[in-house]
Write a protein that holds these residues in place. Structure first.
Motif, mmCIF file in Angstrom:
data_model
loop_
_atom_site.group_PDB
_atom_site.id
_atom_site.type_symbol
_atom_site.label_atom_id
_atom_site.label_comp_id
_atom_site.label_asym_id
_atom_site.label_seq_id
_atom_site.Cartn_x
_atom_site.Cartn_y
_atom_site.Cartn_z
ATOM 1 N N PHE A 20 39.574 43.157 37.486
ATOM 2 C CA PHE A 20 40.282 44.342 36.981
ATOM 3 C C PHE A 20 41.595 43.959 36.314
ATOM 4 O O PHE A 20 41.922 44.441 35.217
ATOM 5 N N LEU A 21 42.368 43.092 36.958
ATOM 6 C CA LEU A 21 43.669 42.706 36.417
ATOM 7 C C LEU A 21 43.551 41.818 35.191
ATOM 8 O O LEU A 21 44.534 41.622 34.472
ATOM 9 N N ASN A 22 42.371 41.276 34.950
ATOM 10 C CA ASN A 22 42.170 40.425 33.774
ATOM 11 C C ASN A 22 41.883 41.238 32.513
ATOM 12 O O ASN A 22 41.728 40.678 31.431
ATOM 13 N N GLN A 23 41.816 42.570 32.664
ATOM 14 C CA GLN A 23 41.554 43.440 31.525
ATOM 15 C C GLN A 23 42.866 43.842 30.859
ATOM 16 O O GLN A 23 43.958 43.690 31.417
ATOM 17 N N THR A 24 42.754 44.351 29.658
ATOM 18 C CA THR A 24 43.906 44.879 28.936
ATOM 19 C C THR A 24 44.017 46.370 29.254
ATOM 20 O O THR A 24 43.414 47.219 28.587
ATOM 21 N N VAL A 25 44.769 46.673 30.306
ATOM 22 C CA VAL A 25 44.935 48.039 30.787
ATOM 23 C C VAL A 25 46.413 48.409 30.689
ATOM 24 O O VAL A 25 47.287 47.553 30.880
ATOM 25 N N THR A 26 46.689 49.648 30.394
ATOM 26 C CA THR A 26 48.078 50.103 30.326
ATOM 27 C C THR A 26 48.751 49.959 31.692
ATOM 28 O O THR A 26 48.219 50.386 32.712
ATOM 29 N N ILE B 269 49.420 47.047 33.166
ATOM 30 C CA ILE B 269 48.768 45.981 33.929
ATOM 31 C C ILE B 269 49.780 45.119 34.674
ATOM 32 O O ILE B 269 49.494 44.591 35.746
ATOM 33 N N TYR C 193 50.486 46.766 37.957
ATOM 34 C CA TYR C 193 49.364 46.581 38.868
ATOM 35 C C TYR C 193 49.370 45.166 39.441
ATOM 36 O O TYR C 193 49.130 44.963 40.642
ATOM 37 N N LYS C 194 49.625 44.174 38.600
ATOM 38 C CA LYS C 194 49.654 42.789 39.072
ATOM 39 C C LYS C 194 50.758 42.594 40.110
ATOM 40 O O LYS C 194 50.564 41.908 41.116
#
Length: 305
Positions: free
Chosen positions: A105-111, A113, A116-117
Motif C-alpha cells: 500500500f505504501l509503495n503506491q502513489t497515494v495522496t 503517502i 501514512y508512512k
C-alpha cells in the motif's frame, strides 16, 4: 649477502601482491569476528557448561550432569512457558503478511503517502516498554479504550491481562504492532529493488493483481521474506520485555515464556538457580537453531536450483 637477500625480499613482496586481494577482506572482518566469537559463540558454550551444574551464581558450582534437564521434564511451569512460546511463534508470524500488504500500500502513489508512512513507521522507533505501557492502559478494565469500544456494542468489560485465557493473546497483539512495522520496512526496501522490466513483462503477459504479486513480485522479495522470517522467529522466542512490563508472568504464571521463566529461575524468586536457568536457555537456543537452520537450508536449496 645483499645479492642473496634481494630475491627473498622480492619473493615476499610478490606473495603479498598475489594474495592481498584475498587477505584484505579478512583483515577488515577480523575485529567483528573476534567480538562475535567472544560475546556470542563463547557464551553459548558457557551456558551449556553452566546447565550441567548446580550453581547460585556466587558460590562454588557443583557438577550434577543432566539433572537440570531431567527436572525440566516434570516442571509444569516449563511446559506452560513452552506452550506460550509456540503460541507466540505461530501468531507472531502474522506480522510478515501484514507488513507485506502495508508495504504494498505504501509503495503506491497515494495522496498523503508521507503521512501514512510516518504513522506506520512510528511503532518501530518507540521502545518496547512504551508499547507495553500503552497496551496496558488500552486493556485496562476500568478506563481502557478497548472496554469503552466494547461498551458501544453492549459487551461487558473484559480484563484481558487478568484472565489466564486472554492474557497471552493480549500481549502477542501488543508485540505484533511494532513487529509488523519492522516487516513493513524490510518489504519496502525489497520493493525498491524489484526489477521494473519483470513487472512490464508480467503486464504484457496479462498478469494483474494476485497473479502479478504471486508470480512476479514475491519471487523477487525472497531475501526480504527470509530476513523477516528469521527476525520474527527470534523476536517471538526471546519475548521478554512486554511480559515483564505488562504482567510479570501473571496471572498465576499463565503468561510466562521461556525467556521470562529463565529470568525468574536464575535471577529472581526461585533462589538464583543459575544452572536450571541455563538449561532453559539451552532449550530455547536449540529451538531457535532448529527454525533458523531450516530456513537457511531452504534458502540454500532454492539458490542451488
Amino acid at each position: 649477502m645483499t645479492t642473496a637477500a634481494l630475491p627473498q625480499s622480492k619473493t615476499h613482496r610478490s606473495w603479498w601482491h598475489r594474495n592481498q586481494i584475498r587477505i584484505t577482506p579478512w583483515l577488515f572482518l577480523a575485529p567483528g569476528i573476534l567480538f562475535f566469537a567472544v560475546y556470542v559463540i563463547l557464551p553459548i558454550f558457557q551456558s551449556f557448561g553452566i546447565s550441567l551444574q548446580d550453581w547460585d551464581g556466587l558460590g562454588e558450582a557443583t557438577y550434577i550432569g543432566t539433572q537440570n534437564y531431567e527436572e525440566l521434564w516434570s516442571d509444569p511451569a516449563f511446559y506452560t512457558s513452552l506452550k506460550n512460546n509456540l503460541l507466540w511463534l505461530l501468531l507472531y508470524l502474522l506480522a510478515i503478511p501484514a507488513g507485506l500488504f502495508i508495504a504494498l500500500f505504501l509503495n503506491q502513489t497515494v495522496t498523503g503517502i508521507r503521512l501514512y508512512k510516518s504513522l506506520f513507521f512510528f511503532p518501530f522507533v518507540i521502545s518496547q516498554v512504551v508499547v507495553g505501557l500503552v497496551f496496558t492502559w488500552f486493556y485496562d478494565p476500568a478506563f481502557g479504550l478497548l472496554n469503552i469500544m466494547l461498551g458501544w456494542f453492549g459487551a461487558g468489560p473484559i480484563n484481558v491481562l487478568g484472565d489466564p485465557n486472554y492474557v497471552t493473546y493480549g500481549i502477542i497483539a501488543a508485540g505484533l504492532w511494532p513487529q509488523t512495522a519492522y516487516c513493513m520496512i524490510l518489504y519496502l526496501t525489497g520493493l525498491n529493488a524489484v526489477n521494473p522490466e519483470l513487472i512490464e513483462a508480467g503486464r504484457l503477459d496479462n498478469a494483474k493483481g494476485w497473479r502479478m504479486l504471486w508470480h512476479v513480485v514475491l519471487p523477487q522479495l525472497k531475501p526480504a521474506t527470509f530476513i523477516a522470517f528469521v527476525v520474527t522467529i527470534i523476536g517471538a522466542l526471546r519475548s521478554f520485555d512486554l511480559i515483564s512490563v505488562m504482567t510479570q508472568g501473571g496471572p498465576f504464571g499463565s503468561s510466562r515464556v521461556l525467556s521470562f521463566y529463565m529470568f525468574e529461575v536464575a535471577l529472581s524468586e526461585y533462589g538464583f538457580r543459575m544452572g536450571y536457568g541455563a538449561a532453559i536457555a539451552v532449550v530455547l537456543f536449540l529451538i531457535m537453531l532448529l527454525f533458523i537452520a531450516y530456513f537457511l537450508y531452504s534458502m540454500y536449496r532454492e539458490e542451488r536450483r
